[in-house]
Design a protein around this motif. Sequence first.
Motif, PDB file in Angstrom:
ATOM      1  N   GLU A   1       0.839  -1.200   0.000  1.00 11.06           N
ATOM      2  CA  GLU A   1       0.000   0.000   0.000  1.00 11.06           C
ATOM      3  C   GLU A   1       0.875   1.250   0.000  1.00 11.06           C
ATOM      4  OE1 GLU A   1      -3.082   0.137   2.892  1.00 11.06           O
ATOM      5  OE2 GLU A   1      -3.805  -1.891   2.460  1.00 11.06           O
ATOM      6  N   ALA A   2       0.998   1.870  -1.158  1.00 17.90           N
ATOM      7  CA  ALA A   2       1.745   3.122  -1.268  1.00 17.90           C
ATOM      8  C   ALA A   2       0.824   4.284  -0.912  1.00 17.90           C
ATOM      9  CB  ALA A   2       2.278   3.285  -2.685  1.00 17.90           C
ATOM     10  N   GLY A   3       1.403   5.437  -0.633  1.00 15.49           N
ATOM     11  CA  GLY A   3       0.577   6.603  -0.347  1.00 15.49           C
ATOM     12  C   GLY A   3       1.255   7.581   0.585  1.00 15.49           C
ATOM     13  N   LEU A   4       0.491   8.585   1.012  1.00 15.38           N
ATOM     14  CA  LEU A   4       0.979   9.610   1.931  1.00 15.38           C
ATOM     15  C   LEU A   4       0.550   9.277   3.351  1.00 15.38           C
ATOM     16  CD1 LEU A   4       0.177  12.903  -0.017  1.00 15.38           C
ATOM     17  CD2 LEU A   4       2.448  12.094   0.587  1.00 15.38           C
ATOM     18  N   ILE A   5       1.474   9.410   4.292  1.00 12.60           N
ATOM     19  CA  ILE A   5       1.139   9.209   5.697  1.00 12.60           C
ATOM     20  C   ILE A   5       1.735  10.352   6.514  1.00 12.60           C
ATOM     21  CG2 ILE A   5       1.153   6.701   5.441  1.00 12.60           C
ATOM     22  CD1 ILE A   5       3.830   6.754   7.085  1.00 12.60           C
ATOM     23  N   GLU A   6       1.151  10.598   7.668  1.00  9.77           N
ATOM     24  CA  GLU A   6       1.747  11.510   8.646  1.00  9.77           C
ATOM     25  C   GLU A   6       2.048  10.688   9.885  1.00  9.77           C
ATOM     26  OE1 GLU A   6       1.022  15.818  10.886  1.00  9.77           O
ATOM     27  OE2 GLU A   6      -0.623  14.849   9.803  1.00  9.77           O
ATOM     28  N   ALA A   7       3.311  10.661  10.279  1.00  2.66           N
ATOM     29  CA  ALA A   7       3.740   9.825  11.396  1.00  2.66           C
ATOM     30  C   ALA A   7       4.699  10.611  12.281  1.00  2.66           C
ATOM     31  CB  ALA A   7       4.417   8.556  10.874  1.00  2.66           C
ATOM     32  N   PRO A   8       4.853  10.192  13.539  1.00  5.82           N
ATOM     33  CA  PRO A   8       5.762  10.907  14.450  1.00  5.82           C
ATOM     34  C   PRO A   8       7.208  10.853  13.968  1.00  5.82           C
ATOM     35  CG  PRO A   8       4.315   9.417  15.660  1.00  5.82           C
ATOM     36  CD  PRO A   8       4.160   9.085  14.213  1.00  5.82           C
ATOM     37  N   MET A   9       7.936  11.915  14.190  1.00  6.81           N
ATOM     38  CA  MET A   9       9.377  11.906  13.946  1.00  6.81           C
ATOM     39  C   MET A   9      10.004  10.772  14.750  1.00  6.81           C
ATOM     40  SD  MET A   9      10.873  14.296  12.026  1.00  6.81           S
ATOM     41  CE  MET A   9      10.630  15.942  11.370  1.00  6.81           C
ATOM     42  N   GLY A  10      10.968  10.088  14.160  1.00  2.91           N
ATOM     43  CA  GLY A  10      11.648   9.019  14.866  1.00  2.91           C
ATOM     44  C   GLY A  10      11.119   7.638  14.555  1.00  2.91           C
ATOM     45  N   ILE A  11      10.053   7.557  13.769  1.00  2.00           N
ATOM     46  CA  ILE A  11       9.558   6.250  13.342  1.00  2.00           C
ATOM     47  C   ILE A  11      10.637   5.589  12.488  1.00  2.00           C
ATOM     48  CG2 ILE A  11       8.472   7.108  11.221  1.00  2.00           C
ATOM     49  CD1 ILE A  11       6.177   5.144  11.750  1.00  2.00           C
ATOM     50  N   THR A  12      10.689   4.276  12.487  1.00  2.00           N
ATOM     51  CA  THR A  12      11.719   3.587  11.709  1.00  2.00           C
ATOM     52  C   THR A  12      11.194   3.193  10.330  1.00  2.00           C
ATOM     53  OG1 THR A  12      11.124   1.369  12.481  1.00  2.00           O
ATOM     54  CG2 THR A  12      12.687   2.637  13.829  1.00  2.00           C
TER      55      THR A  12
END
Length: 254
Positions: A80-91
Amino acid sequence: VCGEETALMESLEGKRGNPRFKPPFPPSSGLWGKPTLINNVETLANIAPIILKGADWFRIFGTKECPGTKVYAISGHVKEAGLIEAPMGITLREIIIDYAQGMRDGKFKMAQVGGTAGAILGEDMLDVPLDYASLGEKGLVLGSGAILVMDETTCALDMLKCFLNFFKRESCGKCIPGRVGTEKLLELATAISRGEGKEDDIDLILHTAKVMQKTSLCALGQSLILPISTILKYFRKEVAKHIKGRCPTGVCKI
C-alpha cells in the motif's frame, strides 16, 4: 531545479529558474530584492497548530531532538503506497510493515529516503529512527520524506541511472559542474550498464560527484554525492559485475 529557493524566486519574478549566487541570502535580499521568508509548505503548515495548541502539545509527538510529525510519501514495491503523517523518529521497518502493509512480493533490498537526492538505505538501516538528528549523525538527510522501497528484482545500477537521468534533465545548465558533470555521470553509468565500462569508471563516478559537491552553484549538483556514495556503499560489487558482462538481476541488457 526550481525547488531550490533562489531559483523559485527567479521564477516568481518571471525569469528563467536559475539559482542565484549566495550571499545575499533571502532573509536580507530575496523576492524583488526584498527580505523574504521562504520555507517548505510543511514547515509553514505547522505554525498555526503550534500557536493554537502550544509547544508542549507539539512535543508530545516525535523525539526530544526532533519533536512533531512528518509527512512521508511511500512508493515502490510495497502493498500500500501513499501519503502518511507519522511521528518523527519512526523507523523504516515500522513504515513498511505498519503503514505500507509490508513488501508486495519480494524481499526488501534497499530504500531511498529523502527524494531523488536522498541516501540509499540498506537492510542494516531498517531500525534507524527517521528524524533529522538521527540521520544527520550518520551523514544522511530526511529531506522531503519521500521513501522509495525496492525489492530484490531491482538493479542497483539501473536505479543509479534513473537518479542521474533525473539530475541531468533538471539541471538549469548555469554552472559547468551541473551542466557537464550530470551528463558525464550518466554516460559513465550507461556504459557500465551495457558492459562497456572499465574498472576505474566506478571510482571516476564517485570522484566526479565529490567535485560537483564542492563546485556546483546550487544543491542540485551538490547533493548528487549522497545517492551515489550510498548506493556504491551497499552495491558496488553488483555494479562492478556489469563491467564483466553480467547484470545480477537481469534488468540491464548486456
